[in-house]
Design a protein around this motif. Structure first.
Motif, short mmCIF file in Angstrom:
data_model
loop_
_atom_site.label_atom_id
_atom_site.label_comp_id
_atom_site.label_asym_id
_atom_site.label_seq_id
_atom_site.Cartn_x
_atom_site.Cartn_y
_atom_site.Cartn_z
N ARG A 74 1.09 -1.13 -0.12
CA ARG A 74 0.07 0.01 -0.08
C ARG A 74 1.08 1.14 0.14
O ARG A 74 0.58 2.17 -0.68
CB ARG A 74 -0.94 -0.05 1.34
N GLU A 75 1.98 1.28 0.75
CA GLU A 75 2.77 2.31 0.73
C GLU A 75 3.66 2.86 -0.42
O GLU A 75 3.60 3.92 -1.12
CB GLU A 75 3.82 2.18 2.07
N ALA A 76 3.70 1.66 -1.13
CA ALA A 76 4.41 1.95 -2.50
C ALA A 76 3.47 2.44 -3.19
O ALA A 76 3.77 3.22 -4.39
CB ALA A 76 5.15 0.46 -2.92
N TRP A 112 -8.63 3.31 -4.14
CA TRP A 112 -9.26 2.38 -5.25
C TRP A 112 -8.51 1.68 -6.11
O TRP A 112 -8.52 0.55 -6.51
CB TRP A 112 -10.35 3.17 -5.81
N GLN A 113 -7.29 2.50 -6.58
CA GLN A 113 -6.49 1.91 -7.47
C GLN A 113 -5.73 0.98 -7.04
O GLN A 113 -5.18 -0.26 -7.59
CB GLN A 113 -5.57 3.14 -8.14
N PHE A 114 -5.34 1.21 -5.65
CA PHE A 114 -4.45 -0.06 -4.86
C PHE A 114 -5.28 -1.36 -4.95
O PHE A 114 -4.84 -2.26 -5.12
CB PHE A 114 -4.09 0.63 -3.58
N TRP A 115 -6.55 -0.92 -4.60
CA TRP A 115 -7.22 -2.39 -4.21
C TRP A 115 -7.76 -2.88 -5.66
O TRP A 115 -7.73 -4.06 -5.74
CB TRP A 115 -8.85 -1.79 -3.49
N ARG A 116 -7.81 -2.03 -6.74
CA ARG A 116 -8.17 -2.63 -8.04
C ARG A 116 -7.11 -3.25 -8.70
O ARG A 116 -7.29 -4.46 -9.38
CB ARG A 116 -8.65 -1.58 -8.98
#
Length: 304
Positions: free
Chosen positions: A199-201, A210-214
């Motif tokens: 997530r930090e990256a 949202w983009q992280f989860w997607r």
């Protein structure tokens, strides 16, 4: 005089290697430790499965007493009300498993992201209890709460809204009662496996939540989520006591149809058809497990 090179002389390591080769060639007896488990599984699962398969594929003449192999029972189990019951069980299991997957993931995410250890412990403990609470006690609890004269039904005047516990919708609510906690128990370890560095990256490169989860979270969790869905589907598909105590035969389910055929409530002499229906359930459960096990292995590689 020619002195042999040290590397050419056989040393003690060569004998050890040869001895090790002989030791490796000896048959391993480690499997003997699993022999009691194999015998137990063969007696408790193999013999009943063999008897079920034999009864589903044979027919005995009551007059002559002769037995012959036939596919009549399997054919009848896929026709008429028997096929309707199979379809009803698949629909109920798929619907409840899908809803429980979504609700369980949301609850598990809230628990994992919470900084209160007491909340996590309380939710996981309650989930472990509720996931194993079923059968006739669960049906009685819902009858006393959401039945025709239930406490919540009378307080909320749910009967005026068309609420009926003894229906497909009522069974869906009851199944969610133990499927959602089961999904919480399944998905919490997977959510714990999502490393904070990912997530930090993502955030450091300008990605939104949202983009992280997607692009990261959901692809990594996909095998676990699909595996959890398959597990919930199998649990709902095999449930019997709660539906039998609550709806009887008003909702077509394959487990209820098997019980009716074995007890002769509808037609006498349908025991072999009930065995064929049980064989159909085993085939469906086998297909479900064939999907679940590879997904579980794949998710374990990602979340180590």
């Amino acid at each position: 005089m020619t002195v042999p090179h040290p590397s050419a002389a056989p040393g003690p390591g060569a004998a050890t290697a040869q001895g090790g080769g002989r030791a490796r060639r000896r048959p391993s007896r480690v499997w003997l430790g699993a022999l009691p488990l194999l015998v137990f599984a063969g007696l408790c699962f193999g013999l009943p499965a063999g008897a079920l398969l034999y009864g589903a594929l044979t027919r005995t003449d009551p007059v002559a007493g002769t037995t012959e192999f036939t596919g009549e029972h399997l054919s009848r189990s896929l026709q008429g009300p028997y096929l309707t019951s199979l379809t009803g069980s698949v629909q109920l299991s798929a619907l409840t498993a899908g809803l429980a997957t979504v609700l369980g993931v949301l609850i598990a995410q809230a628990v994992v992201t919470s900084r209160r250890g007491t909340l996590r412990g309380a939710v996981l403990t309650a989930s472990g209890v509720l996931a194993n609470f079923g059968g006739i006690p669960l049906a009685f609890a819902f009858v006393a709460t959401l039945g025709i004269s239930g406490v919540v039904t009378e307080l909320g005047h749910l009967d005026a809204l068309g609420w009926n516990l003894y229906s497909f919708t009522g069974l869906t609510v009851i199944y969610l009662y133990f499927l959602v906690p089961l999904m919480v128990l399944v998905v919490v370890p997977a959510l714990d496996g999502l490393r904070p560095q990912w997530r930090e990256a993502a955030l450091s490169t300008g990605a939104s939540t949202w983009q992280f989860w997607r692009h990261v979270g959901l692809p990594v969790l996909a095998p676990s989520l699909l595996g959890g869905f398959v597990l919930l589907f199998g649990s709902a598909f095999a449930a019997h006591a709660t539906a039998a105590a609550l709806v009887g035969g008003s909702v077509p389910l394959v487990t209820l149809k098997i019980a009716d055929a074995l007890s002769g409530n509808v037609l006498v002499g349908q025991e072999n058809v009930a065995l064929a229906l049980s064989l159909d359930m085993i085939v469906i459960a086998g297909l479900v497990m064939a999907v679940y096990l590879p997904l579980q292995r794949r998710s374990s590689r990602w979340l180590r």
